[in-house]
Motif scaffolding. Structure first.
Motif, mmCIF file in Angstrom:
data_model
loop_
_atom_site.group_PDB
_atom_site.id
_atom_site.type_symbol
_atom_site.label_atom_id
_atom_site.label_comp_id
_atom_site.label_asym_id
_atom_site.label_seq_id
_atom_site.Cartn_x
_atom_site.Cartn_y
_atom_site.Cartn_z
ATOM 1 N N LEU A 92 0.823 -1.208 0.000
ATOM 2 C CA LEU A 92 0.000 0.000 0.000
ATOM 3 C C LEU A 92 0.861 1.263 0.000
ATOM 4 O O LEU A 92 0.502 2.261 -0.640
ATOM 5 N N ALA A 93 1.991 1.237 0.684
ATOM 6 C CA ALA A 93 2.903 2.386 0.649
ATOM 7 C C ALA A 93 3.419 2.598 -0.771
ATOM 8 O O ALA A 93 3.494 3.736 -1.253
ATOM 9 N N SER A 94 3.753 1.521 -1.446
ATOM 10 C CA SER A 94 4.225 1.609 -2.823
ATOM 11 C C SER A 94 3.140 2.178 -3.736
ATOM 12 O O SER A 94 3.405 3.052 -4.570
ATOM 13 N N CYS A 95 1.921 1.708 -3.562
ATOM 14 C CA CYS A 95 0.795 2.221 -4.366
ATOM 15 C C CYS A 95 0.548 3.703 -4.089
ATOM 16 O O CYS A 95 0.257 4.475 -5.000
ATOM 17 N N GLN A 96 0.669 4.108 -2.816
ATOM 18 C CA GLN A 96 0.438 5.514 -2.477
ATOM 19 C C GLN A 96 1.514 6.405 -3.086
ATOM 20 O O GLN A 96 1.219 7.479 -3.601
ATOM 21 N N MET A 97 2.755 5.964 -3.058
ATOM 22 C CA MET A 97 3.823 6.756 -3.678
ATOM 23 C C MET A 97 3.566 6.916 -5.174
ATOM 24 O O MET A 97 3.759 8.001 -5.731
ATOM 25 N N ASP A 98 3.106 5.859 -5.825
ATOM 26 C CA ASP A 98 2.780 5.938 -7.245
ATOM 27 C C ASP A 98 1.609 6.903 -7.465
ATOM 28 O O ASP A 98 1.631 7.708 -8.399
ATOM 29 N N ALA A 99 0.600 6.851 -6.602
ATOM 30 C CA ALA A 99 -0.544 7.757 -6.729
ATOM 31 C C ALA A 99 -0.114 9.209 -6.548
ATOM 32 O O ALA A 99 -0.679 10.109 -7.179
ATOM 33 N N TRP A 100 0.889 9.453 -5.713
ATOM 34 C CA TRP A 100 1.381 10.808 -5.505
ATOM 35 C C TRP A 100 2.252 11.287 -6.657
ATOM 36 O O TRP A 100 2.632 12.444 -6.706
ATOM 37 N N VAL A 139 11.531 5.233 -0.372
ATOM 38 C CA VAL A 139 10.419 5.136 0.578
ATOM 39 C C VAL A 139 9.979 3.685 0.726
ATOM 40 O O VAL A 139 9.752 3.201 1.834
ATOM 41 N N GLU A 140 9.882 2.976 -0.376
ATOM 42 C CA GLU A 140 9.458 1.577 -0.327
ATOM 43 C C GLU A 140 10.421 0.735 0.514
ATOM 44 O O GLU A 140 9.985 -0.092 1.329
ATOM 45 N N LEU A 141 11.714 0.932 0.356
ATOM 46 C CA LEU A 141 12.693 0.171 1.128
ATOM 47 C C LEU A 141 12.654 0.554 2.609
ATOM 48 O O LEU A 141 12.724 -0.320 3.481
ATOM 49 N N ILE A 142 12.514 1.837 2.905
ATOM 50 C CA ILE A 142 12.424 2.275 4.304
ATOM 51 C C ILE A 142 11.181 1.684 4.954
ATOM 52 O O ILE A 142 11.242 1.171 6.079
ATOM 53 N N VAL A 143 10.054 1.742 4.266
ATOM 54 C CA VAL A 143 8.830 1.146 4.808
ATOM 55 C C VAL A 143 9.040 -0.345 5.048
ATOM 56 O O VAL A 143 8.672 -0.871 6.104
ATOM 57 N N ALA A 144 9.643 -1.035 4.094
ATOM 58 C CA ALA A 144 9.880 -2.476 4.248
ATOM 59 C C ALA A 144 10.703 -2.770 5.490
ATOM 60 O O ALA A 144 10.378 -3.679 6.267
ATOM 61 N N GLU A 145 11.765 -2.011 5.707
ATOM 62 C CA GLU A 145 12.622 -2.237 6.874
ATOM 63 C C GLU A 145 11.902 -1.928 8.177
ATOM 64 O O GLU A 145 11.981 -2.693 9.140
ATOM 65 N N LEU A 146 11.178 -0.803 8.215
ATOM 66 C CA LEU A 146 10.527 -0.407 9.460
ATOM 67 C C LEU A 146 9.345 -1.306 9.812
ATOM 68 O O LEU A 146 9.152 -1.642 10.981
ATOM 69 N N VAL A 147 8.544 -1.702 8.823
ATOM 70 C CA VAL A 147 7.426 -2.601 9.151
ATOM 71 C C VAL A 147 7.947 -3.985 9.519
ATOM 72 O O VAL A 147 7.382 -4.647 10.397
#
Length: 158
Positions: A40-48, A60-68
């Motif tokens: 969903l983070a990846s989809c939101q970045m694409d939507a933005w 952003v996708e890699l940071i989200v992956a690491e933090l989640v």
């Protein structure tokens, strides 16, 4: 002509939309929940407007992956959800990533003395440090636990 109830009903998920400046999503503290949060983070970045494969999107996708992943692995409390929040700041050209979990007593730390080639883990926060302008940990607002956040430069804000 009447509209069917199906088209009027709003989704339970916060769908990725270009016009929203904040995307927030609660997910189960499980590998499946972490995969959904990353997607969903990846989809939101694409939507933005940061398309798949662009440096901002991939960071952003890699940071989200690491933090989640850290939230699911180290911050999990049975029966408690975790939360992902992305905020877009067009004026400053920044994206703020926040991942909250229920374990306030366990804060992320960098590997003491560095990492050796034989270490199997511990590189996630090294990657976050390399990709983010800054990152840190704060108490979780309104709930027990903590929030790990990172700020990513987004030059050429769409």
């Amino acid at each position: 002509m009447t509209t069917s109830p199906r088209t009027e009903r709003s989704s339970a998920l916060p769908l990725p939309l270009a016009d929203q400046t904040v995307f927030s999503f609660r997910f189960t503290a499980s590998p499946r929940g972490a995969r959904l949060a990353r997607r969903l983070a990846s989809c939101q970045m694409d939507a933005w407007g940061w398309r798949y494969g662009t440096p901002v999107h991939d960071s952003v996708e890699l940071i989200v992956a690491e933090l989640v992943n850290n939230a699911v692995t180290h911050g999990r409390v049975p029966g408690r959800d975790a939360r992902l929040r992305l905020a877009r700041f067009a004026v400053t050209g920044r994206i703020r990533v926040e991942v909250s979990d229920a374990r306030g007593e366990r804060h992320p730390v960098s590997a003491p003395g560095g990492l050796s080639d034989d270490d199997e883990g511990g590189r996630g926060l090294v990657l976050v440090s390399a990709l983010a302008e800054e990152w840190g940990v704060a108490p979780r607002p309104g709930a027990p636990g903590k929030t790990v956040w990172a700020v990513v430069a987004a030059p050429g804000t769409p």
